[in-house]
Design an enzyme around this catalytic site. Structure first.
Site, PDB file in Angstrom:
ATOM      1  N   ARG A 129     -12.692  52.346 140.126  1.00 50.52           N
ATOM      2  CA  ARG A 129     -12.215  51.692 141.347  1.00 50.52           C
ATOM      3  C   ARG A 129     -10.996  50.814 141.086  1.00 50.52           C
ATOM      4  O   ARG A 129     -10.215  50.554 141.996  1.00 50.52           O
ATOM      5  CB  ARG A 129     -13.357  50.921 142.031  1.00 50.52           C
ATOM      6  CG  ARG A 129     -14.403  51.880 142.618  1.00 50.52           C
ATOM      7  CD  ARG A 129     -15.459  51.156 143.414  1.00 50.52           C
ATOM      8  NE  ARG A 129     -16.354  50.401 142.553  1.00 50.52           N
ATOM      9  CZ  ARG A 129     -17.502  50.862 142.054  1.00 50.52           C
ATOM     10  NH1 ARG A 129     -17.903  52.080 142.348  1.00 50.52           N
ATOM     11  NH2 ARG A 129     -18.244  50.089 141.283  1.00 50.52           N
ATOM     12  N   GLU A 149     -26.858  44.794 131.656  1.00 50.11           N
ATOM     13  CA  GLU A 149     -28.187  44.226 131.852  1.00 50.11           C
ATOM     14  C   GLU A 149     -29.182  44.892 130.890  1.00 50.11           C
ATOM     15  O   GLU A 149     -29.975  44.237 130.233  1.00 50.11           O
ATOM     16  CB  GLU A 149     -28.615  44.431 133.304  1.00 50.11           C
ATOM     17  CG  GLU A 149     -29.879  43.690 133.671  1.00 50.11           C
ATOM     18  CD  GLU A 149     -30.248  43.881 135.141  1.00 50.11           C
ATOM     19  OE1 GLU A 149     -31.209  43.236 135.570  1.00 50.11           O
ATOM     20  OE2 GLU A 149     -29.581  44.672 135.833  1.00 50.11           O
TER      21      GLU A 149
END
Lengths: 191, 145
Positions: A72, A109
């Site tokens: 992006r 994470e």
């Protein structure tokens, strides 16, 4: 730092940009309110305003490199690069870039990921801007900063369209200034 | 149609800046089209619509499967991004066999858009992708034999 705190408070373009970003609940997993910038890209005026705000900020900073984080970041970076006369350098996931690369790992994470840049794309001493659509923890951007600094470039700033709450209050990432256009909109505005 | 045949003086400058890397696989080109498409869209006042590999787009999507040399792949587009009757340009960095571009065109036509042209920086003419575009024109800047 947010654009509104840095000279653009009340700028109507920022509200239009914020409203053009769609919130998709529970993507890619439950509990995450995903900030979808593809709807911004469907609004030519808001998209142009986004690019123009970044261009106005960076055009006189002597920046010769705009590095965009896959994928992006590629949607915003090249337009900024073209407007300010800088190179565009893609920072990519592993094994996408065909030539010799340097790699920088970063922590997710769960697990780790890796960002790569072509050797020789950036020269020592070049002043660079890093662009991505969104900043959350800053892990990806920090890896991008390390890549550029490893080849001797100076990272002038990191720029993002959206900054999540984790990024709020962070004016800098590892000492590099962070510039963000908008915050996420509240849940009741999503569709 | 190729810009190179018209001998636009800018073409030589573009062609000499493209590096050929031998023996590198072509993993999927969703991201390289994002490098050229948005600046074009901005300059002509058009929307930019990313066509992506599966599970990247967060909202409701339509999908188009296409055949690779070994196996299959899939291209997705957001529902509602393109309206019926809109005139569309498909942009990618390179056309090889034309499979990806054909899938892209199918997605657009599926929602009632009209594909005006496909545009690529580079064509590999030996792979005959130009003939896989359902009769739609292809515009390229450089060819690599």
């Amino acid at each position: 730092m947010f654009a509104a705190e840095n000279g653009l408070r009340g700028d109507p373009r920022l509200q239009a940009i914020s409203e053009a970003i769609r919130v998709v609940p529970h993507f890619p997993k439950p509990g995450i309110m995903f900030q979808d910038i593809t709807t911004l890209l469907l609004d030519p005026k808001a998209f142009k305003d986004t690019v123009d705000i970044f261009v106005d900020r960076y055009r006189d900073m002597g920046i010769s490199v705009v590095a965009g984080v896959e994928a992006r970041g590629f949607m915003f970076g090249p337009s900024i690069a073209l407007a300010i006369g800088a190179k565009f350098v893609p920072l990519r996931k592993p094994r996408k870039l065909p030539g010799e690369v340097i790699s920088e790992a970063y922590v997710l994470e769960y697990g780790t990921d890796c960002l790569e840049m072509h050797v020789g794309a950036v020269q020592p001493g070049e002043r660079s801007l890093i662009i991505d659509d969104l900043v959350a923890t800053g892990g990806t951007l920090s890896a991008a900063i390390r890549l550029l600094e490893r080849v001797g470039a100076e990272v002038v700033e990191c720029a993002c369209v959206v900054g999540l709450p984790e990024a709020k209050g962070q004016r800098r990432l590892n000492g590099t200034p962070l510039y963000i256009l908008v915050e996420p909109r509240e849940i009741e505005n999503c569709y | 149609m190729s810009a190179c045949r018209d001998e636009d003086p800018r073409i030589h400058g573009i062609k000499t800046k493209i590096r050929v890397v031998p023996n590198f696989p072509k993993p999927g080109v969703e991201a390289r089209g994002f490098i050229f498409g948005p600046p074009i869209a901005l300059a002509i006042g058009a929307k930019f619509v990313p066509l992506r590999k599966p599970r990247k787009l967060p909202g409701q999507v339509i999908s188009e499967e296409y055949i690779l040399e070994y196996g299959r792949d899939c291209l997705e587009m957001h529902v509602g991004a393109v309206e019926p009757g809109e005139r569309a340009l498909v942009v990618d960095d390179l056309i090889a066999t034309g499979g990806t571009l054909c899938a892209a065109m199918n997605l657009l036509e599926c929602v009632g858009a009209e594909v005006v042209e496909c545009a690529c920086l580079i064509e590999l003419p030996e792979l005959k992708g130009r003939g896989r575009l359902k009769g739609k024109p292809l515009y390229v800047l450089v060819e690599y034999q």
